[in-house]
Design a protein around this motif. Structure first.
Motif, PDB file in Angstrom:
ATOM      1  N   ILE A  22       0.837  -1.199   0.000  1.00  0.00           N
ATOM      2  CA  ILE A  22       0.000   0.000   0.000  1.00  0.00           C
ATOM      3  C   ILE A  22       0.875   1.252   0.000  1.00  0.00           C
ATOM      4  CG2 ILE A  22      -1.753   1.265   1.323  1.00  0.00           C
ATOM      5  CD1 ILE A  22      -2.689  -1.564   2.280  1.00  0.00           C
ATOM      6  N   LEU A  23       1.980   1.224   0.741  1.00  0.00           N
ATOM      7  CA  LEU A  23       2.887   2.362   0.754  1.00  0.00           C
ATOM      8  C   LEU A  23       3.524   2.584  -0.623  1.00  0.00           C
ATOM      9  CD1 LEU A  23       4.698   1.832   4.176  1.00  0.00           C
ATOM     10  CD2 LEU A  23       2.899   3.465   3.628  1.00  0.00           C
ATOM     11  N   ILE A  24       3.876   1.505  -1.314  1.00  0.00           N
ATOM     12  CA  ILE A  24       4.436   1.629  -2.658  1.00  0.00           C
ATOM     13  C   ILE A  24       3.412   2.236  -3.608  1.00  0.00           C
ATOM     14  CG2 ILE A  24       5.258   0.328  -4.662  1.00  0.00           C
ATOM     15  CD1 ILE A  24       6.635  -1.558  -2.764  1.00  0.00           C
ATOM     16  N   LEU A  27       3.124   5.905  -2.926  1.00  0.00           N
ATOM     17  CA  LEU A  27       4.311   6.580  -3.451  1.00  0.00           C
ATOM     18  C   LEU A  27       4.211   6.747  -4.967  1.00  0.00           C
ATOM     19  CD1 LEU A  27       7.152   7.731  -2.900  1.00  0.00           C
ATOM     20  CD2 LEU A  27       8.030   5.425  -3.260  1.00  0.00           C
ATOM     21  N   GLY A  28       3.688   5.737  -5.656  1.00  0.00           N
ATOM     22  CA  GLY A  28       3.514   5.831  -7.107  1.00  0.00           C
ATOM     23  C   GLY A  28       2.533   6.927  -7.492  1.00  0.00           C
ATOM     24  N   VAL A  29       1.436   7.050  -6.755  1.00  0.00           N
ATOM     25  CA  VAL A  29       0.466   8.119  -7.032  1.00  0.00           C
ATOM     26  C   VAL A  29       1.102   9.484  -6.776  1.00  0.00           C
ATOM     27  CG1 VAL A  29      -1.714   9.126  -6.255  1.00  0.00           C
ATOM     28  CG2 VAL A  29      -1.533   6.672  -6.606  1.00  0.00           C
ATOM     29  N   GLY A  30       1.891   9.588  -5.713  1.00  0.00           N
ATOM     30  CA  GLY A  30       2.585  10.845  -5.428  1.00  0.00           C
ATOM     31  C   GLY A  30       3.581  11.215  -6.506  1.00  0.00           C
ATOM     32  N   LEU A  31       4.315  10.224  -7.011  1.00  0.00           N
ATOM     33  CA  LEU A  31       5.259  10.495  -8.103  1.00  0.00           C
ATOM     34  C   LEU A  31       4.533  10.907  -9.380  1.00  0.00           C
ATOM     35  CD1 LEU A  31       7.920   7.660  -7.735  1.00  0.00           C
ATOM     36  CD2 LEU A  31       8.254  10.102  -7.416  1.00  0.00           C
ATOM     37  N   ALA A  32       3.390  10.296  -9.633  1.00  0.00           N
ATOM     38  CA  ALA A  32       2.611  10.665 -10.818  1.00  0.00           C
ATOM     39  C   ALA A  32       2.169  12.122 -10.729  1.00  0.00           C
ATOM     40  CB  ALA A  32       1.403   9.744 -10.965  1.00  0.00           C
ATOM     41  N   ARG A  33       1.754  12.544  -9.555  1.00  0.00           N
ATOM     42  CA  ARG A  33       1.361  13.949  -9.384  1.00  0.00           C
ATOM     43  C   ARG A  33       2.563  14.868  -9.464  1.00  0.00           C
ATOM     44  NH1 ARG A  33      -3.162  13.811  -4.598  1.00  0.00           N
ATOM     45  NH2 ARG A  33      -4.722  12.672  -5.811  1.00  0.00           N
ATOM     46  N   LEU A  34       3.697  14.450  -8.919  1.00  0.00           N
ATOM     47  CA  LEU A  34       4.901  15.278  -8.921  1.00  0.00           C
ATOM     48  C   LEU A  34       5.411  15.527 -10.336  1.00  0.00           C
ATOM     49  CD1 LEU A  34       7.138  16.629  -7.152  1.00  0.00           C
ATOM     50  CD2 LEU A  34       8.354  14.454  -7.305  1.00  0.00           C
ATOM     51  N   PHE A  35       5.379  14.500 -11.169  1.00  0.00           N
ATOM     52  CA  PHE A  35       5.891  14.623 -12.532  1.00  0.00           C
ATOM     53  C   PHE A  35       4.795  14.915 -13.555  1.00  0.00           C
ATOM     54  CE2 PHE A  35       9.293  12.056 -10.559  1.00  0.00           C
ATOM     55  CZ  PHE A  35      10.356  12.882 -10.861  1.00  0.00           C
ATOM     56  N   ASN A  36       3.597  15.270 -13.099  1.00  0.00           N
ATOM     57  CA  ASN A  36       2.464  15.611 -13.973  1.00  0.00           C
ATOM     58  C   ASN A  36       2.180  14.529 -15.005  1.00  0.00           C
ATOM     59  OD1 ASN A  36       1.950  18.091 -12.717  1.00  0.00           O
ATOM     60  ND2 ASN A  36       3.545  19.085 -13.929  1.00  0.00           N
ATOM     61  N   CYS A  37       2.134  13.290 -14.559  1.00  0.00           N
ATOM     62  CA  CYS A  37       1.822  12.176 -15.447  1.00  0.00           C
ATOM     63  C   CYS A  37       0.303  12.056 -15.563  1.00  0.00           C
ATOM     64  CB  CYS A  37       2.401  10.872 -14.902  1.00  0.00           C
ATOM     65  SG  CYS A  37       4.195  10.898 -14.743  1.00  0.00           S
ATOM     66  N   SER A  38      -0.127  11.628 -16.734  1.00  0.00           N
ATOM     67  CA  SER A  38      -1.570  11.479 -16.949  1.00  0.00           C
ATOM     68  C   SER A  38      -1.921   9.996 -17.009  1.00  0.00           C
ATOM     69  CB  SER A  38      -1.987  12.177 -18.241  1.00  0.00           C
ATOM     70  OG  SER A  38      -1.313  11.607 -19.338  1.00  0.00           O
ATOM     71  N   SER A  39      -3.105   9.697 -16.541  1.00  0.00           N
ATOM     72  CA  SER A  39      -3.591   8.330 -16.543  1.00  0.00           C
ATOM     73  C   SER A  39      -4.412   8.111 -17.804  1.00  0.00           C
ATOM     74  CB  SER A  39      -4.439   8.084 -15.301  1.00  0.00           C
ATOM     75  OG  SER A  39      -5.012   6.812 -15.369  1.00  0.00           O
ATOM     76  N   VAL A  40      -3.983   7.144 -18.604  1.00  0.00           N
ATOM     77  CA  VAL A  40      -4.699   6.797 -19.831  1.00  0.00           C
ATOM     78  C   VAL A  40      -5.096   5.335 -19.701  1.00  0.00           C
ATOM     79  CG1 VAL A  40      -4.571   6.635 -22.330  1.00  0.00           C
ATOM     80  CG2 VAL A  40      -3.348   8.458 -21.143  1.00  0.00           C
ATOM     81  N   GLY A  41      -6.364   5.099 -19.439  1.00  0.00           N
ATOM     82  CA  GLY A  41      -6.811   3.726 -19.216  1.00  0.00           C
ATOM     83  C   GLY A  41      -6.207   3.195 -17.935  1.00  0.00           C
ATOM     84  N   VAL A  59       1.719   1.810  -8.835  1.00  0.00           N
ATOM     85  CA  VAL A  59       0.329   2.061  -8.469  1.00  0.00           C
ATOM     86  C   VAL A  59      -0.447   0.753  -8.330  1.00  0.00           C
ATOM     87  CG1 VAL A  59      -1.835   3.052  -9.314  1.00  0.00           C
ATOM     88  CG2 VAL A  59       0.251   4.400  -9.365  1.00  0.00           C
ATOM     89  N   PHE A  60      -0.140  -0.213  -9.161  1.00  0.00           N
ATOM     90  CA  PHE A  60      -0.852  -1.484  -9.073  1.00  0.00           C
ATOM     91  C   PHE A  60      -0.189  -2.469  -8.126  1.00  0.00           C
ATOM     92  CE2 PHE A  60      -2.603   0.193 -13.022  1.00  0.00           C
ATOM     93  CZ  PHE A  60      -3.949   0.060 -12.720  1.00  0.00           C
ATOM     94  N   ALA A  61       0.811  -2.021  -7.363  1.00  0.00           N
ATOM     95  CA  ALA A  61       1.468  -2.883  -6.378  1.00  0.00           C
ATOM     96  C   ALA A  61       0.556  -3.204  -5.205  1.00  0.00           C
ATOM     97  CB  ALA A  61       2.744  -2.230  -5.864  1.00  0.00           C
ATOM     98  N   HIS A  62      -0.514  -2.436  -5.037  1.00  0.00           N
ATOM     99  CA  HIS A  62      -1.409  -2.714  -3.913  1.00  0.00           C
ATOM    100  C   HIS A  62      -2.080  -4.077  -4.050  1.00  0.00           C
ATOM    101  CE1 HIS A  62      -4.300  -1.154  -6.853  1.00  0.00           C
ATOM    102  NE2 HIS A  62      -5.235  -1.773  -6.157  1.00  0.00           N
ATOM    103  N   THR A  68       0.077 -10.062   1.328  1.00  0.00           N
ATOM    104  CA  THR A  68       0.752  -9.628   2.548  1.00  0.00           C
ATOM    105  C   THR A  68      -0.201  -9.240   3.672  1.00  0.00           C
ATOM    106  OG1 THR A  68       0.911  -7.330   1.801  1.00  0.00           O
ATOM    107  CG2 THR A  68       2.738  -8.808   1.246  1.00  0.00           C
ATOM    108  N   LEU A  69      -1.397  -8.768   3.350  1.00  0.00           N
ATOM    109  CA  LEU A  69      -2.315  -8.359   4.419  1.00  0.00           C
ATOM    110  C   LEU A  69      -2.741  -9.511   5.332  1.00  0.00           C
ATOM    111  CD1 LEU A  69      -4.560  -5.643   2.760  1.00  0.00           C
ATOM    112  CD2 LEU A  69      -3.024  -5.372   4.686  1.00  0.00           C
ATOM    113  N   PRO A  70      -3.179 -10.646   4.796  1.00  0.00           N
ATOM    114  CA  PRO A  70      -3.582 -11.721   5.718  1.00  0.00           C
ATOM    115  C   PRO A  70      -2.409 -12.287   6.533  1.00  0.00           C
ATOM    116  CG  PRO A  70      -4.426 -12.140   3.516  1.00  0.00           C
ATOM    117  CD  PRO A  70      -3.487 -10.993   3.422  1.00  0.00           C
ATOM    118  N   THR A  71      -1.302 -12.571   5.873  1.00  0.00           N
ATOM    119  CA  THR A  71      -0.185 -13.189   6.589  1.00  0.00           C
ATOM    120  C   THR A  71       0.494 -12.203   7.521  1.00  0.00           C
ATOM    121  OG1 THR A  71       1.290 -12.725   4.726  1.00  0.00           O
ATOM    122  CG2 THR A  71       0.250 -14.888   4.793  1.00  0.00           C
ATOM    123  N   GLY A  72       0.781 -11.010   7.021  1.00  0.00           N
ATOM    124  CA  GLY A  72       1.437 -10.011   7.862  1.00  0.00           C
ATOM    125  C   GLY A  72       0.538  -9.518   8.973  1.00  0.00           C
TER     126      GLY A  72
END
Length: 93
Positions: A22-24, A27-41, A59-62, A68-72
């Motif tokens: 979830i943290l990764i 972080l991916g969403v934050g980087l997308a906003r920082l570098f002004n990346c656009s989401s296409v599909g 972004v899709f690492a979640h 990891t959620l059940p075991t961790g």
């Protein structure tokens, strides 16, 4: 039996293992906003080559959270209960 300090470290590691995907993703969403990346599909497109692919993977690492959620989470709960049991046992000795 490990010392209380080591026990607390193990609980912390189990918690980080639980929330790491979830943290990764955040972080991916934050980087997308920082570098002004656009989401296409389902992909991100950036002006820097290769960055869009990296951000898309982050972004899709979640989805790894399904593993990891059940075991961790179970390890974290067991570790916290065990640590509390040891602390209460020390308190009433």
């Amino acid at each position: 039996m490990p010392s209380l300090k080591i026990h607390a470290w193990l609980v912390g590691i189990a918690f980080l293992y639980t929330v790491f995907p979830i943290l990764i993703a955040l972080l991916g969403v934050g980087l997308a906003r920082l570098f002004n990346c656009s989401s296409v599909g389902l992909e991100y497109q950036c002006s820097i080559p290769g960055l869009g692919d990296l951000i898309t993977l982050m972004v899709f690492a979640h989805w790894l959270g399904l593993l990891t959620l059940p075991t961790g989470g179970l390890l974290t709960i067991i570790g916290v209960l065990s640590l509390l049991g040891r602390l209460v046992g020390r308190l009433f000795r």
